[in-house]
Design a protein around this motif. Structure first.
Motif, PDB file in Angstrom:
ATOM      1  N   ASN A   1       0.842  -1.193   0.000  1.00 24.05           N
ATOM      2  CA  ASN A   1       0.000   0.000   0.000  1.00 24.05           C
ATOM      3  C   ASN A   1       0.886   1.256   0.000  1.00 24.05           C
ATOM      4  N   PRO A   2       0.821   2.078  -1.089  1.00 22.13           N
ATOM      5  CA  PRO A   2       1.744   3.217  -1.197  1.00 22.13           C
ATOM      6  C   PRO A   2       1.499   4.289  -0.133  1.00 22.13           C
ATOM      7  N   ARG A   3       0.324   4.265   0.493  1.00 24.89           N
ATOM      8  CA  ARG A   3       0.021   5.302   1.486  1.00 24.89           C
ATOM      9  C   ARG A   3       0.416   4.884   2.898  1.00 24.89           C
ATOM     10  N   LYS A   4       0.976   3.675   3.016  1.00 25.95           N
ATOM     11  CA  LYS A   4       1.357   3.219   4.363  1.00 25.95           C
ATOM     12  C   LYS A   4       2.860   3.271   4.541  1.00 25.95           C
ATOM     13  N   ARG A   5       3.267   3.607   5.746  1.00 30.97           N
ATOM     14  CA  ARG A   5       4.697   3.552   6.067  1.00 30.97           C
ATOM     15  C   ARG A   5       5.101   2.093   6.238  1.00 30.97           C
TER      16      ARG A   5
ATOM     17  N   TYR B   1       8.002   5.544   3.153  1.00 30.23           N
ATOM     18  CA  TYR B   1       6.957   4.962   2.310  1.00 30.23           C
ATOM     19  C   TYR B   1       7.604   4.131   1.203  1.00 30.23           C
TER      20      TYR B   1
END
Ligand SMILES: Nc1ncnc2c1ncn2[C@@H]1O[C@H](COP(=O)(O)OP(=O)(O)OP(=O)(O)O)[C@@H](O)[C@H]1O
Ligand SMILES: [Mg+2]
Length: 314
Positions: free
Chosen positions: A104-108, A149
């Motif tokens: 998921n690109p929005r998760k660290r 990220y």
């Protein structure tokens, strides 16, 4: 043997016509069987579209199985694969060719790694943080990576993070689908060697999917060669390379470039003339509809798909 796959079939419906009804099926996987021993690496090779990824995805439950079954530690888990919190889903993990799109690109990174931990391990927040640091250390990434990220990493680093996520739950079997084919050659070698190291250290079993026989030879003790959803040949790596039986295996082997130890004088192994060879052996290797025959034994650890009357020929 801790896991067994029996006569696995995955058929995708093809829709069409005015009413968009099912008019046909693609036999992506069409009757394959495998057995996995702990700590071993099994290669799955074959050309694009032969059904390698479908095999991997159906084993971990991302694709529906049309028929056949999966026995894990003595239990039929075929219908449990979609139960996301089952022991099976904890123990069987997958690494994808393109880790980037699998994250998921929005998760660290810390949240990406925390996901499998939360799903399967009951850890306190403090233990969870410790486990994340530990995983980053195992895959050789600095601790501050956890605050970044996915897009902030190189291809090789992303593969390492994909591996960290896959090993988070201490799995038994890792299905690695072309884990290095998107990487530069030098980075490929690093990631492959690293995968070997963690395999030895944690006793992991790999199902290693690749279109590259050279990579599979380096990684795996056992190879299955897939063609049109079926195995044309399966066996100990040494036997497959030293004594290939099926026309399709011979064709794949003849296409591997052979590099001299010094790296100079790289030359291609002599290519067999596939067309004439193919015609001569075709009737022995495929039935009249082009389907791969069932496997017959060549030795205790080597099987080839062959016409029922081929025994005198081998
Ligand atoms: N979701 C799907 N719906 C319909 N057909 C599919 C689906 N996924 C795969 N297929 C078809 O199933 C066959 C096997 O595909 P699969 O992705 O398993 O091949 P592969 O061996 O992994 O190929 P590659 O080396 O290109 O990754 C192909 O004919 C493909 O077009
Ligand atoms: Mg694939």
């Amino acid at each position: 043997m801790f896991m067994q796959i029996n006569n696995l079939k995955v058929h995708y419906p093809v829709r069409g016509g005015f009413f968009n009804t099912v008019i046909d099926h693609i036999h992506a996987v069409d009757g394959i069987s495998m057995e996995f021993d702990k700590g071993k690496a099994y290669g799955l090779v074959g050309e694009s579209g032969c059904g390698k990824s479908t095999t991997g995805k159906s084993i971990i439950g991302l694709e529906k199985i049309t028929s056949g079954n999966i026995i894990y530690e003595g239990e039929d888990v075929t219908n449990k694969r979609r139960d996301r919190k089952s022991a099976y889903n904890r123990d069987i993990q997958m690494i994808f060719q393109d880790s980037h799109s699998a994250m998921n690109p929005r998760k660290r990174v810390q949240d990406i790694l925390a996901e499998p931990i939360r799903n399967f391990l009951k850890l306190s927040p403090q233990e969870e943080r410790k486990r994340i640091n530990e995983l980053l250390a195992i895959v050789g990434m600095p601790e501050d990576s956890k605050l970044k990220y996915p897009h902030e990493f190189s291809g090789g680093q992303k593969q390492r993070l994909g591996i960290a996520r896959a090993i988070a739950t201490n799995p038994k079997l890792i299905i690695a689908d072309e884990p290095v084919s998107a990487l530069d050659l030098s980075v490929q070698a690093q990631v492959l060697n690293f995968m070997k190291d963690i395999q030895n250290e944690y006793g992991l079993t790999y199902l290693f999917i690749s279109h590259d026989l050279g990579v599979v030879k380096h990684m795996c003790e056992h190879i299955s060669i897939m063609y049109k959803g079926r195995f044309v040949e399966t066996g100990a790596t040494k036997e497959i390379f030293e004594n290939p039986q099926h026309i399709y295996t011979k064709r794949l082997l003849s296409a591997i470039p052979e590099v001299s130890p010094t790296g100079r004088n790289a030359r291609k192994r002599e290519r067999i003339n596939v067309e004439t060879h193919y015609q001569k052996e075709h009737s022995l290797s495929f039935d009249e509809s082009g389907r791969v025959f069932d496997l017959v034994p060549v030795s205790e650890t080597h099987f080839v798909a062959a016409s029922p009357n081929v025994k005198e020929v081998i």
